[in-house]
Write an enzyme that holds these catalytic residues in place. Structure first.
Site, PDB file in Angstrom:
ATOM      1  CB  SER A  20     -27.384  39.068  70.475  1.00 44.69           C
ATOM      2  OG  SER A  20     -28.285  38.678  71.484  1.00 44.69           O
ATOM      3  CE  LYS A  71     -30.834  29.111  67.991  1.00 49.50           C
ATOM      4  NZ  LYS A  71     -32.200  29.479  67.629  1.00 49.50           N
ATOM      5  N   GLY A 132     -41.802  26.985  55.358  1.00 53.57           N
ATOM      6  CA  GLY A 132     -40.411  26.690  55.707  1.00 53.57           C
ATOM      7  C   GLY A 132     -40.272  25.286  56.263  1.00 53.57           C
ATOM      8  CB  THR A 203     -38.483  31.190  55.037  1.00 56.16           C
ATOM      9  OG1 THR A 203     -39.103  32.393  54.560  1.00 56.16           O
ATOM     10  CG2 THR A 203     -39.388  30.004  54.768  1.00 56.16           C
TER      11      THR A 203
HETATM   12  P1  ATR Z   1     -33.388  28.173  60.285  1.00 56.24           P
HETATM   13  O1  ATR Z   1     -32.665  29.452  60.539  1.00 56.24           O
HETATM   14  O2  ATR Z   1     -34.800  28.226  60.766  1.00 56.24           O
HETATM   15  O3  ATR Z   1     -32.655  26.941  60.731  1.00 56.24           O
HETATM   16  P2  ATR Z   1     -32.781  27.293  57.608  1.00 56.24           P
HETATM   17  O4  ATR Z   1     -32.432  25.919  57.997  1.00 56.24           O
HETATM   18  O5  ATR Z   1     -31.745  28.155  57.021  1.00 56.24           O
HETATM   19  O6  ATR Z   1     -33.518  28.105  58.729  1.00 56.24           O
HETATM   20  O7  ATR Z   1     -34.012  27.117  56.613  1.00 56.24           O
HETATM   21  C1  ATR Z   1     -34.475  28.159  55.919  1.00 56.24           C
HETATM   22  C2  ATR Z   1     -35.883  27.829  55.368  1.00 56.24           C
HETATM   23  O8  ATR Z   1     -36.235  28.913  54.548  1.00 56.24           O
HETATM   24  C3  ATR Z   1     -35.934  26.593  54.499  1.00 56.24           C
HETATM   25  O9  ATR Z   1     -37.188  25.996  54.639  1.00 56.24           O
HETATM   26  C4  ATR Z   1     -35.733  27.165  53.100  1.00 56.24           C
HETATM   27  O10 ATR Z   1     -36.296  26.414  52.059  1.00 56.24           O
HETATM   28  P3  ATR Z   1     -35.486  25.177  51.384  1.00 56.24           P
HETATM   29  O11 ATR Z   1     -35.647  24.032  52.324  1.00 56.24           O
HETATM   30  O12 ATR Z   1     -36.143  24.970  50.077  1.00 56.24           O
HETATM   31  O13 ATR Z   1     -34.050  25.631  51.253  1.00 56.24           O
HETATM   32  C5  ATR Z   1     -36.490  28.466  53.234  1.00 56.24           C
HETATM   33  N1  ATR Z   1     -35.998  29.455  52.270  1.00 56.24           N
HETATM   34  C6  ATR Z   1     -34.874  30.178  52.366  1.00 56.24           C
HETATM   35  N2  ATR Z   1     -34.744  31.000  51.301  1.00 56.24           N
HETATM   36  C7  ATR Z   1     -35.837  30.781  50.517  1.00 56.24           C
HETATM   37  C8  ATR Z   1     -36.306  31.336  49.286  1.00 56.24           C
HETATM   38  N3  ATR Z   1     -35.622  32.285  48.652  1.00 56.24           N
HETATM   39  N4  ATR Z   1     -37.469  30.881  48.797  1.00 56.24           N
HETATM   40  C9  ATR Z   1     -38.173  29.942  49.437  1.00 56.24           C
HETATM   41  N5  ATR Z   1     -37.793  29.381  50.606  1.00 56.24           N
HETATM   42  C10 ATR Z   1     -36.643  29.797  51.140  1.00 56.24           C
END
Ligand code: ATR
Length: 282
Positions: A20, A71, A132, A203
């Site tokens: 961080s 969170k 995302g 994402t």
């Molecule tokens: P956060 O850190 O914002 O909470 P998360 O809940 O881990 O994130 O969500 C990650 C986002 O990135 C999701 O929308 C995920 O898509 P899915 O809902 O289909 O899982 C997206 N994401 C992560 N890796 C991906 C990839 N390789 N291709 C496309 N989308 C991806």
């Protein structure tokens, strides 16, 4: 910084927490304003979260930032949740006020403030596409709706998650606003992306050098604003491609600075020295 018997303590809890940059950012701000406060990283594992939060009042902490993976889980230990954190469903800032633990979320408003204040970009009335459907997407979607976007479309690999998010945000906050909110699969997003004023990647795709592009870059057009909440690397492949096509690009550094600045303001009641905070992590 001279720590003494009257120093007020804030910090960040996460697992891990050692990467961080919030401690540098906040301590630089405290020093600059000559506030007798200190910001400390606390590595808190999930099994210790309850004890940590319950200990905040006992220790007299002013507040904490909360990062991954706490969170959402942290919410059940708090006395009060702000309207923003409640709709977003996650807390990144806790403030101890009148012996009550109040949870807030500054992520989405941090993003929006970076666009408006750092970049001079107007949000009201704009058409926005967000790639995302995770926690950051929710926070940014909420803040964009609060700032008067005209059209908000979530495009996600898993279309059902985007549709669900759009439905929920619409139900919880946009019902009375004259705004179009929808979710769809990435695969069908060409028209929306081409017509958007602002495109935002929320994402984690783009953090690693081998990460692919989530969209066909030929969908990006000159004059659009293309943002990535990723700040390391400072220019993701998406931003590189967008810049080549004449779009205006914005990385995630401003969001990082402004979510911190908003937390600072919640804790201290003072305007944050944003440029000092930016310089501390730049
Ligand atoms: P956060 O850190 O914002 O909470 P998360 O809940 O881990 O994130 O969500 C990650 C986002 O990135 C999701 O929308 C995920 O898509 P899915 O809902 O289909 O899982 C997206 N994401 C992560 N890796 C991906 C990839 N390789 N291709 C496309 N989308 C991806």
């Amino acid at each position: 910084m001279q720590i003494n018997g009257q120093t007020s303590v804030v910090g960040i809890i996460g697992d891990p927490v050692k990467h961080s940059c919030s401690p540098q950012m906040h301590n630089a701000a405290f020093n600059h304003l000559n506030l007798n406060m200190v910001y400390i990283p606390f590595h808190v594992r999930p099994e210790s979260l309850g004890e940590t939060i319950n200990g905040m009042k006992a220790l007299g902490l002013v507040g904490l930032n909360v990062t991954v993976p706490h969170k959402i889980e942290v919410m059940k230990y708090l006395d009060e949740i702000s309207p923003a954190a409640s709709v977003i469903g996650a807390v990144n800032t806790i403030h101890v006020k009148d012996n009550r633990l109040i949870g807030d979320n500054t992520d989405g408003f941090g993003f929006v403030r970076a666009l408006i204040e750092d970049e001079g970009i107007t949000i009201a009335g704009k058409s926005v596409v967000i790639l995302g459907s995770g926690g950051s997407t929710r926070a940014i979607g909420y803040a964009l709706l609060k700032n008067g976007v005209n059209r908000l479309v979530f495009c996600n690999r898993t279309a059902s998650k985007a549709e669900e998010l759009a439905k929920e945000l619409l139900e919880k906050m946009a019902k009375t606003q004259d705004v179009f909110v929808a979710g769809m699969g990435l695969i069908n997003s060409m028209t929306e992306i081409t017509q958007a004023d602002i495109l935002i990647n929320t994402t984690s795709v783009g953090m690693k050098p081998a990460d692919p592009l989530l969209i066909d870059p030929s969908w990006i057009r000159k004059g659009q604003v293309v943002c990535d909440i990723i700040y390391s690397p400072p220019q993701t492949l998406l931003l590189q491609e967008a810049e080549k096509r004449g779009a205006r690009v914005v990385n995630g550094l401003g969001m990082l600075v402004h979510q911190g600045a908003l937390s600072f303001e919640i804790w201290t009641g003072r305007s944050a020295p944003v440029e000092i905070m930016r310089k501390a992590i730049g």
